[in-house]
Design an enzyme around this catalytic site. Structure first.
Site, PDB file in Angstrom:
ATOM      1  N   SER A 176      -5.079   4.896  -5.589  1.00  0.00           N
ATOM      2  CA  SER A 176      -5.937   4.632  -4.437  1.00  0.00           C
ATOM      3  C   SER A 176      -5.444   3.493  -3.558  1.00  0.00           C
ATOM      4  CB  SER A 176      -7.360   4.344  -4.907  1.00  0.00           C
ATOM      5  OG  SER A 176      -7.365   3.302  -5.847  1.00  0.00           O
ATOM      6  N   LYS A 226     -15.931  11.080  -2.764  1.00  0.00           N
ATOM      7  CA  LYS A 226     -14.863  10.865  -1.782  1.00  0.00           C
ATOM      8  C   LYS A 226     -14.809  12.073  -0.856  1.00  0.00           C
ATOM      9  CE  LYS A 226     -12.881   7.199  -4.381  1.00  0.00           C
ATOM     10  NZ  LYS A 226     -12.397   6.877  -5.712  1.00  0.00           N
ATOM     11  N   HIS A 264      -9.032  10.749  -5.832  1.00  0.00           N
ATOM     12  CA  HIS A 264      -8.567  10.826  -4.438  1.00  0.00           C
ATOM     13  C   HIS A 264      -7.822  12.128  -4.143  1.00  0.00           C
ATOM     14  CE1 HIS A 264      -9.633   6.889  -2.737  1.00  0.00           C
ATOM     15  NE2 HIS A 264      -9.509   6.446  -3.977  1.00  0.00           N
TER      16      HIS A 264
HETATM   17  C1  LIG Z   1     -13.005   5.957  -6.650  1.00  0.00           C
HETATM   18  C2  LIG Z   1     -12.437   6.195  -7.985  1.00  0.00           C
HETATM   19  C3  LIG Z   1     -13.262   6.304  -9.098  1.00  0.00           C
HETATM   20  C4  LIG Z   1     -14.738   6.071  -9.006  1.00  0.00           C
HETATM   21  O1  LIG Z   1     -15.386   7.162  -8.451  1.00  0.00           O
HETATM   22  P1  LIG Z   1     -16.946   7.036  -8.094  1.00  0.00           P
HETATM   23  O2  LIG Z   1     -17.398   8.444  -8.077  1.00  0.00           O
HETATM   24  O3  LIG Z   1     -17.057   6.355  -6.793  1.00  0.00           O
HETATM   25  O4  LIG Z   1     -17.567   6.260  -9.201  1.00  0.00           O
HETATM   26  C5  LIG Z   1     -12.698   6.586 -10.320  1.00  0.00           C
HETATM   27  N1  LIG Z   1     -11.359   6.745 -10.448  1.00  0.00           N
HETATM   28  C6  LIG Z   1     -10.529   6.636  -9.409  1.00  0.00           C
HETATM   29  C7  LIG Z   1      -9.064   6.833  -9.609  1.00  0.00           C
HETATM   30  C8  LIG Z   1     -11.038   6.350  -8.145  1.00  0.00           C
HETATM   31  O5  LIG Z   1     -10.209   6.230  -7.111  1.00  0.00           O
END
Ligand SMILES: *Cc1c(COP(=O)(O)O)cnc(C)c1O
Length: 394
Positions: A182, A241, A210
């Site tokens: 990310s 996301k 992502h």
């Molecule tokens: C954003 C993210 C999460 C968390 O996801 P949420 O649904 O917002 O809790 C977990 N793992 C990775 C790799 C992320 O980028």
């Protein structure tokens, strides 16, 4: 006399001096290409709203209908009285979308990791983990009590070395990687990681937060991108996301999914996704299954913006995805750059330690299908102006 909480005051001052203090801006508009932020209309380069679904009329409509029918809250954990038809429908539809046998949802991607990792490994076992894996993987790994063995970022040869040296000392082994990282926007070489993990009898897990809705055919994720169906045991996804809502999903081997229904602690001890979340995700799936138009636009926007940023002379790092880091070095410069962009009507986040390593501070631009070319051009103009002003580009 110092109070027992004085240390917090001291730490906060340290953060501010180091340029690492989070100043949280407040939105007073829906998500989209443009936002009302702290009372100002700004171009949005911050959100994970890759496909513009967070305020999509069809999701909004689906939520209204579901709420009239089912109310809002599940009012219980899944195993007691909190499993609604909608949850099962979403799980079946997610599995079908991703072309895997089974899927289970959680309240967030973070929770999906906290549930899954400790359910799969414990004290006798080892986790082989990319050194840049997400915080929720790190926390889930710690909770499991397994030995955590880090390998160099996206380095299959180093994973092989770690497995060959240490696999024999443990009962079970779990290899975990982020799909898309990310902070850098690079993609894990999952095909090579699979080839290496396989002979060591290691469970393979990828966190595709992502990549869900972004990578693969029509946004079916990293496993689809590499054609590894049936080979990756556990795929974590988020619905917060590209899906534009909130929630987490674990997709893959049906045994793992069944085990999580029995042993996933956030499934057993925390209430389910709400009715609006679940209904909105179902509508997002409808849109993704009907057409690849949004995913295609996301990638067209990404290619355009990256090419133009490189032409301006910016260093966009290793990214091959819509996540576009603009490498700046020290955290105070990144913060100043972000403030100047904001003055110029562009909302783009500065990221510093501990979110990224020290000395690798950056602005992170998040491209979305909700951007029009004119929006991207306006953003590029602001980057050009501020970049010259701060001596980052010539
Ligand atoms: C954003 C993210 C999460 C968390 O996801 P949420 O649904 O917002 O809790 C977990 N793992 C990775 C790799 C992320 O980028």
């Amino acid at each position: 006399m110092e109070t027992k909480l004085q240390w917090i005051q001291d730490e906060l001052i340290n953060l501010k001096e180091a340029g690492l203090y989070n100043r949280i801006r407040t939105l007073s508009s829906p998500q989209g290409a443009w936002l009302q932020v702290d009372g100002k209309r700004t171009l949005n380069f911050c959100s994970n709203n890759y496909l513009g679904l967070a305020n999509h009329p069809r999701l909004v409509q689906a939520v209204q209908e579901a709420v009239m029918r089912y109310g809002v809250g599940p009012a219980a954990v899944r195993t007691i009285a909190g499993t609604m038809q909608l949850h099962l429908e979403l799980e079946e539809r997610m599995a079908a979308f991703k072309n895997v046998e089974s899927a289970i949802t959680f309240q967030s991607g973070f929770n999906a990791n906290l549930a899954t990792i400790p359910a799969l490994v414990g004290k006798e076992d080892a986790i082989f983990s990319d050194e840049l894996n997400h915080a929720s993987i790190i926390d889930g790994s710690r909770l499991s009590g397994a030995k955590i063995i880090r390998y160099n970022h996206c380095d299959p040869a180093d994973l092989e070395r770690a497995l060959s040296e240490q696999r024999k000392n443990f009962s079970r082994a779990l290899v975990i990687t982020d799909g898309v990282f990310s902070m850098d926007g690079d993609v894990a070489p999952l095909d090579e990681i699979y080839a290496i993990a396989q002979p060591y009898d290691a469970i393979l897990m990828v966190d595709d937060a992502h990549g869900e809705g972004v990578l693969g055919r029509g946004g079916r994720g990293i496993v689809d991108h590499f054609g590894l169906h049936g080979k990756v045991d556990v795929e974590i996804g988020t619905l917060s996301k590209a899906f534009g809502v909130v929630g987490g999903v674990v997709a893959g081997n049906p045994l793992v999914v069944e085990w999580l229904r029995q042993r996933g602690r956030p499934f057993l001890f925390s209430s389910a996704m709400t009715v609006p979340d679940t209904a909105a995700c179902l509508a997002a799936l409808d849109i993704l299954e009907e057409s690849t138009a949004l995913v295609d636009k996301l990638w067209a926007n990404t290619r355009y913006f990256k090419t133009e940023m490189k032409n301006l002379g910016f260093d966009t790092g290793l990214s091959t995805t819509p996540i576009t880091p603009v490498m700046l070095g020290e955290a105070p410069l990144a913060q100043q750059f972000s403030r100047e962009l904001f003055e110029n009507g562009v909302f783009a986040m500065a990221l510093g330690f501990p979110t990224v390593p020290r000395g690798k501070a950056r602005i992170r631009v998040m491209i979305s299908a909700s951007h029009e070319t004119a929006d991207l051009d306006q953003g590029l103009q602001a980057f050009s102006k501020v970049g010259k002003q701060l001596g980052v580009i010539l």
